[in-house]
Design a protein around this motif. Structure first.
Motif, PDB file in Angstrom:
ATOM      1  N   LYS A 150      23.482 -16.134   4.666  1.00 31.33           N
ATOM      2  CA  LYS A 150      24.604 -15.136   4.560  1.00 31.33           C
ATOM      3  C   LYS A 150      24.940 -15.050   3.200  1.00 31.33           C
ATOM      4  O   LYS A 150      25.465 -16.115   2.626  1.00 31.33           O
ATOM      5  CB  LYS A 150      25.952 -15.752   5.457  1.00 31.33           C
ATOM      6  N   PRO A 151      24.963 -13.886   2.652  1.00 33.35           N
ATOM      7  CA  PRO A 151      24.615 -12.730   3.087  1.00 33.35           C
ATOM      8  C   PRO A 151      23.072 -12.556   3.089  1.00 33.35           C
ATOM      9  O   PRO A 151      22.251 -13.167   2.207  1.00 33.35           O
ATOM     10  CB  PRO A 151      25.264 -11.553   2.284  1.00 33.35           C
ATOM     11  N   LEU A 152      22.522 -11.745   3.886  1.00 32.21           N
ATOM     12  CA  LEU A 152      21.002 -11.509   3.966  1.00 32.21           C
ATOM     13  C   LEU A 152      20.615 -10.996   2.580  1.00 32.21           C
ATOM     14  O   LEU A 152      21.438  -9.956   2.020  1.00 32.21           O
ATOM     15  CB  LEU A 152      20.629 -10.680   5.265  1.00 32.21           C
ATOM     16  N   LYS A 153      19.364 -11.454   2.310  1.00 30.01           N
ATOM     17  CA  LYS A 153      18.938 -10.552   0.804  1.00 30.01           C
ATOM     18  C   LYS A 153      17.516 -10.780   0.638  1.00 30.01           C
ATOM     19  O   LYS A 153      16.864 -11.654   1.234  1.00 30.01           O
ATOM     20  CB  LYS A 153      19.592 -11.225  -0.273  1.00 30.01           C
ATOM     21  N   TRP A 154      16.821  -9.847   0.084  1.00 26.23           N
ATOM     22  CA  TRP A 154      15.428 -10.021  -0.129  1.00 26.23           C
ATOM     23  C   TRP A 154      15.247 -10.815  -1.356  1.00 26.23           C
ATOM     24  O   TRP A 154      15.751 -10.605  -2.267  1.00 26.23           O
ATOM     25  CB  TRP A 154      14.805  -8.822  -0.182  1.00 26.23           C
ATOM     26  N   GLU A 155      14.227 -11.652  -1.319  1.00 30.39           N
ATOM     27  CA  GLU A 155      13.574 -12.585  -2.688  1.00 30.39           C
ATOM     28  C   GLU A 155      12.312 -12.336  -2.774  1.00 30.39           C
ATOM     29  O   GLU A 155      11.458 -12.214  -1.719  1.00 30.39           O
ATOM     30  CB  GLU A 155      14.046 -14.076  -2.213  1.00 30.39           C
ATOM     31  N   ALA A 156      11.844 -12.472  -4.103  1.00 29.28           N
ATOM     32  CA  ALA A 156      10.603 -12.281  -4.167  1.00 29.28           C
ATOM     33  C   ALA A 156       9.792 -13.514  -4.142  1.00 29.28           C
ATOM     34  O   ALA A 156      10.227 -14.749  -4.224  1.00 29.28           O
ATOM     35  CB  ALA A 156      10.231 -11.598  -5.690  1.00 29.28           C
ATOM     36  N   ILE A 157       8.616 -13.511  -3.596  1.00 28.91           N
ATOM     37  CA  ILE A 157       7.724 -14.468  -3.457  1.00 28.91           C
ATOM     38  C   ILE A 157       6.533 -14.344  -4.420  1.00 28.91           C
ATOM     39  O   ILE A 157       6.558 -13.647  -5.043  1.00 28.91           O
ATOM     40  CB  ILE A 157       7.157 -14.832  -2.035  1.00 28.91           C
ATOM     41  N   ALA A 158       5.772 -15.387  -4.586  1.00 27.75           N
ATOM     42  CA  ALA A 158       4.476 -15.565  -5.639  1.00 27.75           C
ATOM     43  C   ALA A 158       3.911 -14.316  -5.546  1.00 27.75           C
ATOM     44  O   ALA A 158       3.402 -13.983  -4.376  1.00 27.75           O
ATOM     45  CB  ALA A 158       3.701 -16.821  -5.411  1.00 27.75           C
ATOM     46  N   ALA A 159       3.445 -13.606  -6.499  1.00 22.34           N
ATOM     47  CA  ALA A 159       2.678 -12.262  -6.393  1.00 22.34           C
ATOM     48  C   ALA A 159       1.723 -12.427  -5.751  1.00 22.34           C
ATOM     49  O   ALA A 159       0.784 -13.393  -6.182  1.00 22.34           O
ATOM     50  CB  ALA A 159       2.390 -11.735  -7.862  1.00 22.34           C
ATOM     51  N   PRO A 160       1.096 -11.593  -4.867  1.00 22.93           N
ATOM     52  CA  PRO A 160      -0.234 -11.852  -4.198  1.00 22.93           C
ATOM     53  C   PRO A 160      -1.427 -11.739  -5.165  1.00 22.93           C
ATOM     54  O   PRO A 160      -1.372 -10.744  -6.109  1.00 22.93           O
ATOM     55  CB  PRO A 160      -0.237 -10.596  -2.959  1.00 22.93           C
ATOM     56  N   PRO A 161      -2.463 -12.361  -4.795  1.00 25.48           N
ATOM     57  CA  PRO A 161      -3.545 -12.240  -5.636  1.00 25.48           C
ATOM     58  C   PRO A 161      -4.557 -11.047  -5.541  1.00 25.48           C
ATOM     59  O   PRO A 161      -5.820 -11.020  -5.654  1.00 25.48           O
ATOM     60  CB  PRO A 161      -4.294 -13.593  -5.840  1.00 25.48           C
ATOM     61  N   PHE A 162      -3.967  -9.941  -4.927  1.00 24.42           N
ATOM     62  CA  PHE A 162      -4.503  -8.863  -4.549  1.00 24.42           C
ATOM     63  C   PHE A 162      -3.476  -7.639  -4.376  1.00 24.42           C
ATOM     64  O   PHE A 162      -2.314  -8.004  -4.388  1.00 24.42           O
ATOM     65  CB  PHE A 162      -5.134  -8.928  -3.091  1.00 24.42           C
ATOM     66  N   GLN A 163      -4.261  -6.583  -4.190  1.00 22.10           N
ATOM     67  CA  GLN A 163      -3.372  -5.175  -3.926  1.00 22.10           C
ATOM     68  C   GLN A 163      -4.065  -4.509  -2.766  1.00 22.10           C
ATOM     69  O   GLN A 163      -5.501  -4.040  -3.078  1.00 22.10           O
ATOM     70  CB  GLN A 163      -3.147  -4.425  -5.408  1.00 22.10           C
ATOM     71  N   ARG A 164      -3.479  -4.551  -1.903  1.00 21.17           N
ATOM     72  CA  ARG A 164      -4.096  -3.852  -0.406  1.00 21.17           C
ATOM     73  C   ARG A 164      -3.175  -3.198   0.211  1.00 21.17           C
ATOM     74  O   ARG A 164      -1.937  -3.510   0.391  1.00 21.17           O
ATOM     75  CB  ARG A 164      -4.473  -4.991   0.436  1.00 21.17           C
ATOM     76  N   ARG A 165      -3.744  -2.091   1.028  1.00 22.77           N
ATOM     77  CA  ARG A 165      -2.669  -1.324   1.931  1.00 22.77           C
ATOM     78  C   ARG A 165      -3.575  -1.636   3.291  1.00 22.77           C
ATOM     79  O   ARG A 165      -4.850  -1.895   3.227  1.00 22.77           O
ATOM     80  CB  ARG A 165      -2.466   0.045   1.562  1.00 22.77           C
ATOM     81  N   ALA A 166      -3.122  -0.958   4.488  1.00 22.93           N
ATOM     82  CA  ALA A 166      -3.916  -1.042   5.732  1.00 22.93           C
ATOM     83  C   ALA A 166      -4.415  -2.513   6.243  1.00 22.93           C
ATOM     84  O   ALA A 166      -5.362  -2.665   6.484  1.00 22.93           O
ATOM     85  CB  ALA A 166      -4.958  -0.020   5.783  1.00 22.93           C
ATOM     86  N   LEU A 167      -3.621  -3.484   5.520  1.00 21.25           N
ATOM     87  CA  LEU A 167      -3.945  -4.912   6.078  1.00 21.25           C
ATOM     88  C   LEU A 167      -2.994  -5.398   7.310  1.00 21.25           C
ATOM     89  O   LEU A 167      -2.311  -4.541   7.691  1.00 21.25           O
ATOM     90  CB  LEU A 167      -3.534  -5.744   4.698  1.00 21.25           C
ATOM     91  N   ALA A 168      -3.445  -6.531   7.869  1.00 18.84           N
ATOM     92  CA  ALA A 168      -2.687  -7.082   8.919  1.00 18.84           C
ATOM     93  C   ALA A 168      -2.042  -8.429   8.207  1.00 18.84           C
ATOM     94  O   ALA A 168      -2.662  -9.299   7.678  1.00 18.84           O
ATOM     95  CB  ALA A 168      -3.811  -7.526   9.948  1.00 18.84           C
ATOM     96  N   ALA A 169      -0.884  -8.583   8.624  1.00 19.26           N
ATOM     97  CA  ALA A 169      -0.069  -9.635   8.203  1.00 19.26           C
ATOM     98  C   ALA A 169       0.425 -10.502   9.556  1.00 19.26           C
ATOM     99  O   ALA A 169       0.531  -9.829  10.575  1.00 19.26           O
ATOM    100  CB  ALA A 169       1.306  -9.323   7.536  1.00 19.26           C
TER     101      ALA A 169
END
Length: 232
Positions: free
Chosen positions: A61-80
């Motif tokens: 509280k309050p809610l907020k977005w935080e960065a995590i470690a940068a992914p070692p890839f750049q992809r779209r149309a993926l599944a999480a």
């Protein structure tokens, strides 16, 4: 970003993502929702493949977005998907190199990414088809051929149930991550091969497949139930 409360039937607006993106995916690991992959399309010639990933701790509280470690890839149309306390990023389309069957694993405890196993590619029988004038071959062996091996990870969907992580692919396969997370194993074929669908659990032994499309069939209205015991 918004949250639906089924107890009262209302939506609540949440903090917006730090940047717009599409063709990404999201999953809840523990008390945090994670967003990974995708791109931002700001008009012709102005597409940005995202190099960032974000989390929002839903207990804060309050809610907020935080960065995590940068992914070692750049992809779209993926599944999480969330499994065993970790975030799995499966398949997708790469900024460079086209579609991929790769799996990347994020550990929230260490804020680090590691490589996971590649999806199983089903061998397709080769068919001799006559070429027509202007046929580049890409439509037959590339993105137009959604059942082809190279497209296996494109638009896949994944979810965990009964202590196991599962994924369904456009090749029409239901795959399960091995207990030691060293490999994907094909359980059985699925009734249809879809991309951009959703795989969700009904219970510990059944999954439901909703929506999606296939270039040779179009959009699917049928809902499928898959057994994790037999794959039927």
């Amino acid at each position: 970003v918004a949250c639906f409360d089924p107890a009262v039937g209302t939506w609540q607006e949440l903090p917006a993502l730090p940047e717009p993106r599409s063709s990404h995916d999201a999953a809840v690991v523990g008390d945090s929702i994670y967003v990974v992959g995708g791109w931002s399309m700001q008009g012709e010639g102005n597409t940005q493949w995202h190099t960032t990933a974000w989390k929002m701790d839903l207990t804060q509280k309050p809610l907020k977005w935080e960065a995590i470690a940068a992914p070692p890839f750049q992809r779209r149309a993926l599944a999480a998907a969330a499994h065993d306390g970790k975030l799995f990023a499966i398949g997708g389309m790469q900024e460079k190199g086209g579609p991929t069957t790769a799996t990347a694993i994020y550990d929230p405890a260490t804020d680090k990414w590691s490589d996971g196993p590649a999806l199983v590619v089903k061998e397709e029988p080769k068919k001799e088809e006559p070429k027509t004038e202007g046929d580049s071959g890409n439509a037959r062996g590339g993105r137009g051929n959604m059942a082809g091996g190279m497209m296996t990870g494109f638009g896949a969907s994944a979810f965990a149930t009964g202590g196991h992580l599962y994924v369904t692919t456009v090749q029409g396969t239901l795959q399960r991550l091995s207990a030691d997370a060293s490999k994907w194993e094909t359980i059985a074929p699925t009734p249809t091969g879809r991309f951009f669908h959703r795989l969700l659990p009904l219970d510990d032994q059944h999954l439901i497949v909703v929506g999606g499309s296939n270039m040779s069939v179009g959009k699917y209205e049928e809902v499928e139930v898959l057994s994790t015991q037999s794959g039927s």
